[in-house]
Design an enzyme around this catalytic site. Structure first.
Site, PDB file in Angstrom:
ATOM      1  N   ASP A 125     -26.083  97.187  41.976  1.00  0.00           N
ATOM      2  CA  ASP A 125     -25.723  97.162  40.558  1.00  0.00           C
ATOM      3  C   ASP A 125     -24.254  96.789  40.412  1.00  0.00           C
ATOM      4  O   ASP A 125     -23.398  97.310  41.130  1.00  0.00           O
ATOM      5  CB  ASP A 125     -25.997  98.527  39.921  1.00  0.00           C
ATOM      6  CG  ASP A 125     -26.021  98.427  38.405  1.00  0.00           C
ATOM      7  OD1 ASP A 125     -26.364  97.354  37.876  1.00  0.00           O
ATOM      8  OD2 ASP A 125     -25.695  99.427  37.742  1.00  0.00           O
ATOM      9  N   HIS A 132     -17.517  96.363  28.464  1.00  0.00           N
ATOM     10  CA  HIS A 132     -17.991  97.654  28.978  1.00  0.00           C
ATOM     11  C   HIS A 132     -16.948  98.267  29.906  1.00  0.00           C
ATOM     12  O   HIS A 132     -16.617  99.454  29.782  1.00  0.00           O
ATOM     13  CB  HIS A 132     -19.316  97.466  29.724  1.00  0.00           C
ATOM     14  CG  HIS A 132     -19.798  98.700  30.425  1.00  0.00           C
ATOM     15  ND1 HIS A 132     -20.274  99.811  29.746  1.00  0.00           N
ATOM     16  CD2 HIS A 132     -19.869  99.011  31.740  1.00  0.00           C
ATOM     17  CE1 HIS A 132     -20.614 100.741  30.627  1.00  0.00           C
ATOM     18  NE2 HIS A 132     -20.379 100.283  31.844  1.00  0.00           N
ATOM     19  N   GLU A 198     -28.286 102.414  30.380  1.00  0.00           N
ATOM     20  CA  GLU A 198     -27.394 101.253  30.428  1.00  0.00           C
ATOM     21  C   GLU A 198     -28.225  99.998  30.232  1.00  0.00           C
ATOM     22  O   GLU A 198     -29.165  99.740  30.995  1.00  0.00           O
ATOM     23  CB  GLU A 198     -26.618 101.187  31.756  1.00  0.00           C
ATOM     24  CG  GLU A 198     -25.529 102.260  31.838  1.00  0.00           C
ATOM     25  CD  GLU A 198     -24.609 102.112  33.040  1.00  0.00           C
ATOM     26  OE1 GLU A 198     -24.981 101.417  34.001  1.00  0.00           O
ATOM     27  OE2 GLU A 198     -23.514 102.714  32.994  1.00  0.00           O
ATOM     28  N   GLU A 200     -28.966  96.384  30.719  1.00  0.00           N
ATOM     29  CA  GLU A 200     -28.560  95.380  31.703  1.00  0.00           C
ATOM     30  C   GLU A 200     -29.643  94.314  31.833  1.00  0.00           C
ATOM     31  O   GLU A 200     -30.784  94.502  31.428  1.00  0.00           O
ATOM     32  CB  GLU A 200     -28.345  96.029  33.095  1.00  0.00           C
ATOM     33  CG  GLU A 200     -27.353  97.169  33.093  1.00  0.00           C
ATOM     34  CD  GLU A 200     -26.880  97.584  34.482  1.00  0.00           C
ATOM     35  OE1 GLU A 200     -26.975  96.752  35.416  1.00  0.00           O
ATOM     36  OE2 GLU A 200     -26.399  98.718  34.612  1.00  0.00           O
ATOM     37  N   ASP A 230     -30.351 100.995  33.719  1.00  0.00           N
ATOM     38  CA  ASP A 230     -29.771 101.811  34.791  1.00  0.00           C
ATOM     39  C   ASP A 230     -29.503 103.208  34.214  1.00  0.00           C
ATOM     40  O   ASP A 230     -28.404 103.499  33.744  1.00  0.00           O
ATOM     41  CB  ASP A 230     -28.477 101.135  35.267  1.00  0.00           C
ATOM     42  CG  ASP A 230     -27.729 101.953  36.300  1.00  0.00           C
ATOM     43  OD1 ASP A 230     -28.357 102.738  37.011  1.00  0.00           O
ATOM     44  OD2 ASP A 230     -26.489 101.789  36.381  1.00  0.00           O
ATOM     45  N   ARG A 234     -24.032 110.969  33.211  1.00  0.00           N
ATOM     46  CA  ARG A 234     -22.570 110.809  33.140  1.00  0.00           C
ATOM     47  C   ARG A 234     -21.815 112.007  33.706  1.00  0.00           C
ATOM     48  O   ARG A 234     -20.717 111.843  34.247  1.00  0.00           O
ATOM     49  CB  ARG A 234     -22.146 110.583  31.689  1.00  0.00           C
ATOM     50  CG  ARG A 234     -22.752 109.367  31.041  1.00  0.00           C
ATOM     51  CD  ARG A 234     -22.404 108.101  31.767  1.00  0.00           C
ATOM     52  NE  ARG A 234     -22.978 106.933  31.099  1.00  0.00           N
ATOM     53  CZ  ARG A 234     -23.025 105.731  31.643  1.00  0.00           C
ATOM     54  NH1 ARG A 234     -22.544 105.534  32.863  1.00  0.00           N
ATOM     55  NH2 ARG A 234     -23.548 104.725  30.993  1.00  0.00           N
ATOM     56  N   GLN A 237     -22.078 111.686  37.472  1.00  0.00           N
ATOM     57  CA  GLN A 237     -21.278 110.516  37.853  1.00  0.00           C
ATOM     58  C   GLN A 237     -19.784 110.809  37.766  1.00  0.00           C
ATOM     59  O   GLN A 237     -19.007 110.429  38.653  1.00  0.00           O
ATOM     60  CB  GLN A 237     -21.641 109.350  36.920  1.00  0.00           C
ATOM     61  CG  GLN A 237     -20.916 108.048  37.213  1.00  0.00           C
ATOM     62  CD  GLN A 237     -21.225 106.985  36.151  1.00  0.00           C
ATOM     63  OE1 GLN A 237     -22.074 107.183  35.264  1.00  0.00           O
ATOM     64  NE2 GLN A 237     -20.547 105.860  36.236  1.00  0.00           N
ATOM     65  N   TYR A 241     -17.691 110.283  41.414  1.00  0.00           N
ATOM     66  CA  TYR A 241     -17.507 108.841  41.627  1.00  0.00           C
ATOM     67  C   TYR A 241     -16.222 108.446  42.351  1.00  0.00           C
ATOM     68  O   TYR A 241     -16.114 107.309  42.822  1.00  0.00           O
ATOM     69  CB  TYR A 241     -17.641 108.088  40.309  1.00  0.00           C
ATOM     70  CG  TYR A 241     -16.388 107.944  39.485  1.00  0.00           C
ATOM     71  CD1 TYR A 241     -15.705 106.726  39.433  1.00  0.00           C
ATOM     72  CD2 TYR A 241     -15.895 109.003  38.739  1.00  0.00           C
ATOM     73  CE1 TYR A 241     -14.568 106.583  38.658  1.00  0.00           C
ATOM     74  CE2 TYR A 241     -14.770 108.867  37.972  1.00  0.00           C
ATOM     75  CZ  TYR A 241     -14.104 107.655  37.928  1.00  0.00           C
ATOM     76  OH  TYR A 241     -12.983 107.525  37.169  1.00  0.00           O
ATOM     77  N   LYS A 250     -26.707 107.917  39.507  1.00  0.00           N
ATOM     78  CA  LYS A 250     -27.460 106.685  39.232  1.00  0.00           C
ATOM     79  C   LYS A 250     -28.764 106.624  40.032  1.00  0.00           C
ATOM     80  O   LYS A 250     -29.429 105.593  40.023  1.00  0.00           O
ATOM     81  CB  LYS A 250     -26.609 105.477  39.632  1.00  0.00           C
ATOM     82  CG  LYS A 250     -25.257 105.400  38.952  1.00  0.00           C
ATOM     83  CD  LYS A 250     -25.378 104.811  37.574  1.00  0.00           C
ATOM     84  CE  LYS A 250     -24.009 104.416  37.035  1.00  0.00           C
ATOM     85  NZ  LYS A 250     -24.149 103.707  35.758  1.00  0.00           N
ATOM     86  N   THR A 254     -34.221 103.578  37.853  1.00  0.00           N
ATOM     87  CA  THR A 254     -33.795 102.341  37.201  1.00  0.00           C
ATOM     88  C   THR A 254     -35.073 101.661  36.740  1.00  0.00           C
ATOM     89  O   THR A 254     -35.956 101.405  37.555  1.00  0.00           O
ATOM     90  CB  THR A 254     -33.040 101.430  38.190  1.00  0.00           C
ATOM     91  OG1 THR A 254     -31.882 102.130  38.655  1.00  0.00           O
ATOM     92  CG2 THR A 254     -32.628 100.125  37.543  1.00  0.00           C
ATOM     93  N   GLU A 360     -20.580 104.709  25.424  1.00  0.00           N
ATOM     94  CA  GLU A 360     -19.707 103.896  24.571  1.00  0.00           C
ATOM     95  C   GLU A 360     -20.055 104.066  23.092  1.00  0.00           C
ATOM     96  O   GLU A 360     -19.162 104.146  22.250  1.00  0.00           O
ATOM     97  CB  GLU A 360     -19.835 102.428  24.948  1.00  0.00           C
ATOM     98  CG  GLU A 360     -19.314 102.090  26.333  1.00  0.00           C
ATOM     99  CD  GLU A 360     -19.835 100.747  26.784  1.00  0.00           C
ATOM    100  OE1 GLU A 360     -19.169  99.737  26.531  1.00  0.00           O
ATOM    101  OE2 GLU A 360     -20.934 100.700  27.375  1.00  0.00           O
TER     102      GLU A 360
HETATM  103 CA    CA Z   1     -25.062 100.064  35.715  1.00  0.00          CA
END
Ligand code: CA
Length: 420
Positions: A125, A132, A198, A200, A230, A234, A237, A241, A250, A254, A360
């Site tokens: 990914d 973003h 997400e 994508e 995805d 949060r 993550q 991360y 993650k 997916t 977001e």
């Molecule tokens: Ca992603």
């Protein structure tokens, strides 16, 4: 190029997602029958295993559609991809002499259950939308340090899990994970409270590489594209991360849309990447238009509520193309294989209603969204999240169908019995 007409009359309308110009590839089953490869035309599916057995689609001496996935066909390379598309265009076109013979191979989409279209060999990914990356970086580090120093020089990404990729329609269970506790110094293991989507695109690699490839060679290796969600925890993550990137946040799932829209169907919709702030190194330089003008929308449907569109954007807003991502991926000598899935990274536009994640859209939970009677900062149990995509041609549309999933509550504490 205008609408190509088919004897499957439902395919002959300007807003149908699956006209003869599209011919997307999937894997379906009907009733208790085994899954098999098919191509969507209007509201029908042509059963390719049946068509091959009946001698209507014969591209090679050995059969290509015995297995319930597209990898065997993909491995044959671009010449066979083109031969199949040409044959299907002839068979399904208006006035085709094969129409009567094909009737026994047609299945209504309304009777079909969709399955994973490919065996995903690997999943990577990326993070290729500047909007973003800027939004997320601003929330985490402030606007002056929003973009990491490498971001404008290469498409950054992380290795995901092929085992986590599921087909649209699969329910998604809220994960447990280790999160930083706001009240205590020590972390806690708990169900994610900031579960997100997400928006994508996913690029599917059709042919292998054994060393570095140019951007043009990389583009030639790509078989087609799907919508990709995805799913992202949060809170998990955010704690895990640094410094190795996303991991368990993650790894839950997916989702991909069931129909692979081929690169051939998308040819009329190629667009250029945006102007470069810094010239890219030679091996990543643009060598032609390799993004696509694909409208993307996101709808959220709370349990018992009405669907509401929460975002609308376009794949053409990305900073890096899938071909550049693939060229970068292979530049170390990393072998790429048929069935490799490359997530584009969240597709976010410049406007607040064109952002491709709840993180977001609700600005980290500071600006909750109104969804009918409900408010949302992140996804709640029972929510249905649906991605849609289409490229608009002159009198026709190249649709991707939908990529959808419903959030199930977290399972009971999986380690309850081990607690003293
Ligand atoms: Ca992603």
């Amino acid at each position: 190029m205008p609408l190509k007409t088919s004897w499957v009359t439902s395919a002959n309308s300007a807003d149908h997602p699956f006209p003869l110009n599209n011919l997307p590839y999937g894997v379906f089953s009907q009733g208790d029958d085994d899954p098999r490869c098919g191509v969507a035309i209007g509201d029908m599916i042509l059963d390719l295993r049946a068509a091959e057995e009946n001698g209507l689609v014969v591209l090679m001496e050995e059969p290509l559609f015995e297995a319930p996935y597209w990898n065997d066909l993909m491995e044959q390379g671009p010449a066979v991809w083109t031969a199949l598309r040409n044959r299907l265009t002839d068979l399904l076109g208006e006035g085709s002499p094969a129409q009567a013979a094909l009737h026994a191979c047609m299945v209504p989409q309304s009777d079909a259950q969709m399955h994973m279209p490919i065996v995903v060999s690997e999943y990577t990914d990326f993070y290729a939308s500047r909007n973003h990356a800027f939004n997320v970086g601003t929330m985490f580090r402030g606007p002056d340090n929003a973009l990491p120093p490498n971001w404008l020089h290469m498409p950054i990404g992380y290795n995901g899990r092929a085992s986590s990729v599921v087909v649209s329609g699969t329910d998604i269970r809220r994960p447990w994970g280790q999160v930083k506790s706001p009240k205590h110094d020590l972390p806690a293991f708990q169900p994610s409270r900031r579960f997100d989507f997400e928006l994508e695109m996913g690029a599917i690699v059709g042919t292998p590489s054994e060393g570095p490839v140019t951007v043009q060679q990389a583009d030639d290796m790509i078989f087609g594209y799907v919508l990709l969600n995805d799913w992202s925890a949060r809170d998990i993550q955010g704690w895990e991360y640094v410094p190795l990137g996303p991991f368990q946040g993650k790894a839950t799932a997916t989702s991909i849309s069931p129909w692979i829209v081929t690169k051939a169907a998308l040819e009329p919709f190629r667009t250029d990447t945006p102007p470069r702030e810094f010239a890219l190194l030679d091996h990543l330089k643009d060598c032609g238009p390799m993004l696509y003008d694909i409208d993307l929308t996101v709808t959220l449907t709370p349990a018992g509520g009405a669907a509401q569109q929460i975002s609308r954007t376009n794949y053409a807003t990305m900073y890096y193309s899938a071909a550049q991502q693939l060229a970068h991926h292979a530049s170390s000598g990393c072998p790429m294989t048929p069935g490799d899935l490359l997530g584009s990274g969240t597709v976010s536009g410049t406007e607040p209603d064109s952002r491709g994640s709840m993180l977001e859209l609700s600005w980290g939970g500071q600006e909750p969204m109104q969804i009918g009677e409900a408010t949302r900062s992140f996804l709640e149990d029972g929510d249905r999240l649906t991605l849609s995509g289409a490229a608009q041609g002159d009198g026709y549309s190249i649709g991707f169908g939908r990529c959808t999933g419903v959030i199930l509550p977290a399972q009971p504490d999986p380690f309850a019995e081990t607690k003293g």
